[in-house]
Design an enzyme around this catalytic site. Structure first.
Site, PDB file in Angstrom:
ATOM      1  CD  GLU A  99      -3.040  -1.146   2.164  1.00 33.17           C
ATOM      2  OE1 GLU A  99      -2.894  -0.362   3.129  1.00 33.17           O
ATOM      3  OE2 GLU A  99      -4.009  -1.913   2.058  1.00 33.17           O
ATOM      4  CD  GLU A 101      -3.333  -5.873   3.577  1.00 33.84           C
ATOM      5  OE1 GLU A 101      -4.305  -5.207   4.029  1.00 33.84           O
ATOM      6  OE2 GLU A 101      -2.156  -5.489   3.671  1.00 33.84           O
TER       7      GLU A 101
END
Length: 797
Positions: free
Chosen positions: A425, A500
C-alpha cells in the site's frame, strides 16, 4: 612404483584424514548474559562504564511487552504509539555484554550477527562504534576481527532507539531476535554466500546448482578446494562434486557447481522433504571452513491459465497475512514460538503466509520449510513517503538496497519462499516517480534472484495504477475482488491474488479464487491476531485515543494465544470437507460499538461466541449460526430436532436458526446423504468445580530457549469450560524453568504479560514456560479461589 594393497590402504587413510579434518570454525548463539537498562545512559558504550545496577536479561528480549516502570501493565493511554502500537511504549534501551575470545583464536575472522533489532541499533565494541542499522526487521552483521581483544575482556554495547510514531502495528523494542558470534578462518564461505537453485527437475533426476562465494581474507594466495555434498533427510549422501581455484589475498571467488540428484524427493506442502548441502573448504590442503545449507528440490510457475503450480500441479493459495509478534511474548522471536504459529496455521488449513510487512525471523522461515508452508517474503511497508512521522521513509533512500539485499541473500535458499514482495500500500502509486521506484526495486530483486516472481500489496486498483503494476510479476490486490473480472478483460495476462482480504467476505474471496484461474490465491487480513492497530476488528476506523483500553487488533482467525476464533471455523468449511461448528449471537453486543465507524471499515467477524450460557434469557430467541461443509446440517436442542437445512455454496455454507434459549446441549449434526459425518456441540456449563490444565508439549529441550504453552480452564463437574468465567489465576513454578509470558486473548485487558497471574477470559488463560539450561522436571501450579489447585509437570531434557 609398485602400489601394494598395504600402500593403497595407507593412502586411503591419509586422504580420509585430510577430508575429515575440520577447522575450529563456529557459529555460537550469543543470547545469554546480557545487561539491560531502559532509558538513556550517556557513555554506556565505554568499556569501563559502570553497569553494576543494570538488569540481567537473556535474548530474545522486548522491553515494550514488559510492565511499565511503577505499573503492573505494559499499556498506557498516553503512550506515543497510541492505537497503532496497542498503547505500548518504546523509548531508548541499552544492552551490554562482556565476553572473552581465547588468545588461540588470534588470526581468525570474527563476525557478530544480529537477526533483528527494533530499531536504530547503534553497535559498539570496546568503546568503538561498529555502525548503525536503522531498519528493525532486517538482519545485519559486522566483522569485528580487528576490534576484538584476544585473550582479554571485551564489551559489546548496543543502543536501541524506538522513538516517536514509527509503526502502524506493535513493533516491540530491543534485540528481539537472536544474536550470533561467528568464528571462521581467513579463508571461508562468505556471509550468506551460498545460493542453491534447482533449475531442472523431473521424476528421474534434478539438477542442483550451488553457487558458493569463498573469501580469502589472508595475506597470501591460497589454493582452494571446494567440495559440495548433497545429503537427504535420512542423512544419506546422494550427490557430490569438487573443484579447485586459486584465490588471491583479500580476494574472493564464486564456485559454480551443477550437481545431479537422482530420483529426487520433491519439497511440497504435503511432503516438505529437505536436503542439506554440505560445503567443505580446503585451503592449501588444510580444512578451512564447513557450512551446511538446507534446501528443497521443487519447481514453481505462474500464469493466467494454470495459476500457481508447485511441481507442475496447480495449487490455490490458502493464505493469511501474519505480523511478527508472538502475542504474550511480544516481539520475542523464540524458535518454538515461531514454529508453533506455523503449526497452528497449517492445522487450520493454511498453505501460504504473507509476511506483513517485513522480513520475518530466520526461525519462522525454517519452520515454514520444515512444515510445508508457502511464503511471500515482504521487504517494506514504506518507501520514500512516510505513513508515520518517524518511520522507515527517513532511511529508505540510503538503506533500501542494503535492506533488500539482506532479505534476499539471507532468505533465498528457503524452498518455502515462492514470491518476493517489495512493499505494501505504497502512497501515490499512480505517480510516475513512484512507479519508477517500484521498477527499481523489482529489477534489483530479479537481478539478485531471478528464480522467483516479484509482487506488492496494492490498494485502490484503477487503470492509473497500471505503470506501477507493470513492474510486478504478480499483481497483489488489496481489497479488490470486485476488480478481478473487469481487470482481466482489460489486462488478460495479468496474474492476480488478494494480498489482503476481509474476514467478513471470506466466502466471496475464496469463490473468486476457485472460479478464476488467473486469481491464484487469497491472503486474509489477518490469519493471526496481533498487538496494535487496536480494535480494527471491532471499533474499526477512524481510530482515536478513546479506544483505550483496546490493545489487540481483534481481526485474526487465530487469537494471540493460538486459539481458533469463530471466523477460523468458518474458513474450515471453505477449505476442508466434513466440517461443522456452531456459534451463538449474544443477546446484546459483546462490546460497545463505534457510532462513528466509517462504512468501508470491515475487518470484523460476526459477533458470535461458542457459548450456550445465557441465564435470564430463557425462552427468548437467540440466533444460532452453523458453519458446515456437509451438504445438510441438523440442529438439536436437548435432543429435540429443530430441523435440517442445506449448507452449500448457495447458503454460503451457513445455516441459521432462531432458537428459544434453554439450558442444556445445543448440537449440530452434519450429513452427507443419509450418513452422519460429524457433530459439534455447545453445552451449558454448571457451577465450576475444577480447573483443567494441559500443555502443547510436556517434554522440552533444556537449552534456555524452548517453550511449553500451557492452557488453564475453569470447568464444571462434567469438564465443560465455563465461558463466562473471569477468575484470577495465580501461578507458581518450581524447577529449571521460568514463566516467559501469560495471556488470555482478551482484546481490552491491560493486565501484565509478565506477572505470575492472569484472569481467565471465556473461561481460560495461557502460561508460557521457558526452559533453563539445566535438565529436570518443571512443575507449574495454578490456583484460583473456590476450587482445588492443579499442577502440571514439564520434563526439560
Amino acid at each position: 612404483m609398485k602400489i601394494t594393497a598395504k600402500l593403497l590402504f595407507a593412502l586411503f587413510l591419509i586422504s580420509t584424514t585430510a577430508i575429515q579434518a575440520q577447522s575450529n570454525n563456529s557459529a555460537d548463539l550469543f543470547d545469554d548474559n546480557w545487561l539491560f537498562y531502559r532509558g538513556a545512559a550517556q557513555r554506556a558504550e565505554d568499556s569501563a562504564f559502570n553497569d553494576s545496577k543494570w538488569r540481567h536479561v537473556n535474548l530474545p528480549h522486548d522491553w515494550s511487552i514488559e510492565d511499565l516502570p511503577g505499573k503492573n501493565s505494559p499499556f498506557s493511554i498516553d503512550a506515543v504509539s497510541q492505537v497503532n502500537g496497542g498503547f505500548t511504549e518504546g523509548g531508548i534501551g541499552w544492552y551490554r555484554k562482556s565476553f572473552t575470545v581465547p588468545a588461540a583464536q588470534q588470526g581468525k575472522t570474527l563476525f557478530i550477527q544480529f537477526d533483528g533489532v527494533y530499531m536504530n541499533a547503534e553497535v559498539y565494541l570496546n568503546g568503538k562504534r561498529l555502525g548503525k542499522h536503522p531498519y528493525g526487521y532486517t538482519s545485519f552483521w559486522y566483522d569485528i576481527s580487528d576490534r576484538v581483544r584476544f585473550g582479554g575482556n571485551n564489551v559489546l554495547a548496543v543502543k536501541v532507539s524506538n522513538l516517536g510514531e514509527n509503526s502502524r502495528w506493535y513493533s516491540g523494542s530491543g534485540i528481539y531476535r537472536h544474536v550470533w558470534l561467528k568464528t571462521v578462518d581467513p579463508v571461508h564461505v562468505a556471509q550468506w554466500g551460498t545460493s542453491i537453485t534447482t533449475p531442472l527437475v523431473n521424476a528421474v533426476s534434478a539438477t542442483v546448482n550451488a553457487k558458493t562465494t569463498v573469501q580469502n581474507q589472508g595475506n597470501s594466495a591460497s589454493e582452494i578446494t571446494l567440495i559440495t555434498r548433497v545429503i537427504n533427510f535420512r542423512g544419506i549422501e546422494t550427490a557430490r562434486t569438487e573443484s579447485k581455484q586459486a584465490i588471491q589475498p583479500k580476494g574472493s571467488y564464486v564456485f559454480n557447481h551443477d550437481i545431479t540428484v537422482k530420483s529426487p524427493e520433491l519439497w511440497s506442502t504435503q511432503s516438505p522433504s529437505l536436503y542439506t548441502a554440505v560445503t567443505e573448504v580446503y585451503s592449501n590442503g588444510q580444512s578451512a571452513d564447513k557450512s551446511e545449507t538446507k534446501f528443497g528440490i521443487r519447481t514453481i510457475s505462474f500464469d493466467d491459465v494454470h495459476g500457481f503450480r508447485l511441481n507442475g500441479q496447480t495449487l490455490k493459495l490458502k493464505g493469511g497475512c501474519v505480523h511478527h509478534d508472538n502475542g504474550p511474548l511480544g516481539a520475542k522471536a523464540y524458535d518454538r514460538a515461531e514454529e508453533r504459529r506455523v503449526e497452528i496455521l497449517k492445522a487450520s488449513g493454511y498453505n501460504a503466509i504473507r509476511c506483513a510487512h517485513n522480513p520475518p525471523s530466520p526461525a519462522f522461515l525454517d519452520a515454514c520449510d520444515k512444515l510445508g508452508m508457502l511464503v511471500i517474503d515482504e521487504a517494506f511497508d514504506i518507501w520514500g513517503e512516510g505513513k508515520n512521522p518517524y518511520d522507515y521513509h527517513l532511511y529508505f533512500d540510503e538503506w533500501w538496497q542494503r535492506d533488500l539485499q539482506s532479505m534476499l541473500l539471507r532468505d533465498r535458499n528457503h524452498p518455502s519462499i515462492i514470491m518476493w514482495s517489495i512493499g505494501n500500500e505504497i502512497p501515490n502509486r499512480d505517480k510516475p516517480e513512484v512507479a519508477g521506484v517500484a521498477k527499481m526495486l523489482a529489477d534489483y530483486v530479479r537481478k539478485t534472484d531471478p528464480t522467483r516472481p516479484v509482487t506488492c500489496g496494492v490498494n485502490g486498483i484503477e487503470e492509473n495504477k497500471d505503470p506501477f503494476l507493470s513492474a510486478l510479476d504478480i499483481a497483489g490486490y488489496n481489497y479488490a475482488r470486485d476488480k478481478y473480472e473487469s481487470e482481466h478483460k482489460r489486462v488478460p495476462n495479468r496474474i492476480m491474488m488478494a494480498t489482503e482480504s476481509l474476514p467478513l467476505e471470506a466466502f466471496e474471496y475464496w469463490m473468486a479464487v476457485i472460479d478464476h484461474p488467473w486469481v491464484i490465491g487469497d491472503f486474509v487480513w489477518t490469519s493471526y491476531d496481533y498487538i496494535g492497530e487496536a480494535s480494527i476488528g471491532w471499533l474499526g476506523y477512524w481510530q482515536k485515543q478513546s479506544f483505550f483500553p483496546w490493545n489487540l487488533a481483534y481481526c485474526g482467525d487465530i487469537d494471540i494465544c493460538g486459539w481458533k476464533r469463530p471466523q477460523s471455523f468458518y474458513r474450515d468449511v471453505l477449505w476442508k470437507e466434513d466440517q461443522v461448528s456452531v456459534f451463538v449471537k449474544p443477546p446484546t453486543p459483546s462490546y460497545e460499538t463505534n457510532p462513528d465507524k466509517v462504512d468501508w471499515s470491515h475487518w470484523e467477524w460476526h459477533d458470535v461466541v461458542a457459548d450456550w450460557n445465557w441465564p435470564g434469557n430463557e425462552n427468548k430467541p437467540l440466533e444460532v449460526e452453523v458453519y458446515s461443509s456437509c451438504p445438510q446440517v441438523e440442529l438439536f436442542l436437548n435432543g429435540k430436532s429443530l430441523g435440517r437445512k442445506p449448507s452449500n455454496r448457495s447458503t454460503k455454507f451457513t445455516a441459521i436458526w432462531q432458537v428459544p434459549y434453554q439450558a442444556g446441549t445445543l448440537k449440530a449434526v452434519g450429513y452427507n446423504g443419509k450418513r452422519q459425518v460429524t457433530v459439534s456441540e455447545l453445552r451449558t456449563a454448571n457451577t465450576p468445580v475444577q480447573m483443567k490444565i494441559s500443555a502443547d508439549r510436556t517434554q522440552i529441550k533444556a537449552d534456555g530457549q524452548d517453550l511449553s504453552y500451557i492452557t488453564v480452564e475453569l470447568a464444571d463437574a462434567n469438564g465443560t469450560r465455563d465461558p463466562k468465567a473471569e477468575n484470577l489465576v495465580q501461578f507458581e513454578i518450581e524447577g529449571p524453568g521460568t514463566i516467559a509470558g501469560v495471556g488470555n486473548a482478551n482484546p481490552i485487558s491491560v493486565e501484565s504479560y509478565q506477572q505470575p497471574q492472569r484472569k481467565l477470559w471465556q473461561g481460560r488463560c495461557q502460561v508460557i514456560i521457558k526452559s533453563a539450561k539445566q535438565a529436570g522436571p518443571i512443575t507449574l501450579r495454578a490456583n484460583t479461589a473456590g476450587v482445588e489447585p492443579v499442577n502440571i509437570v514439564i520434563q526439560s531434557k
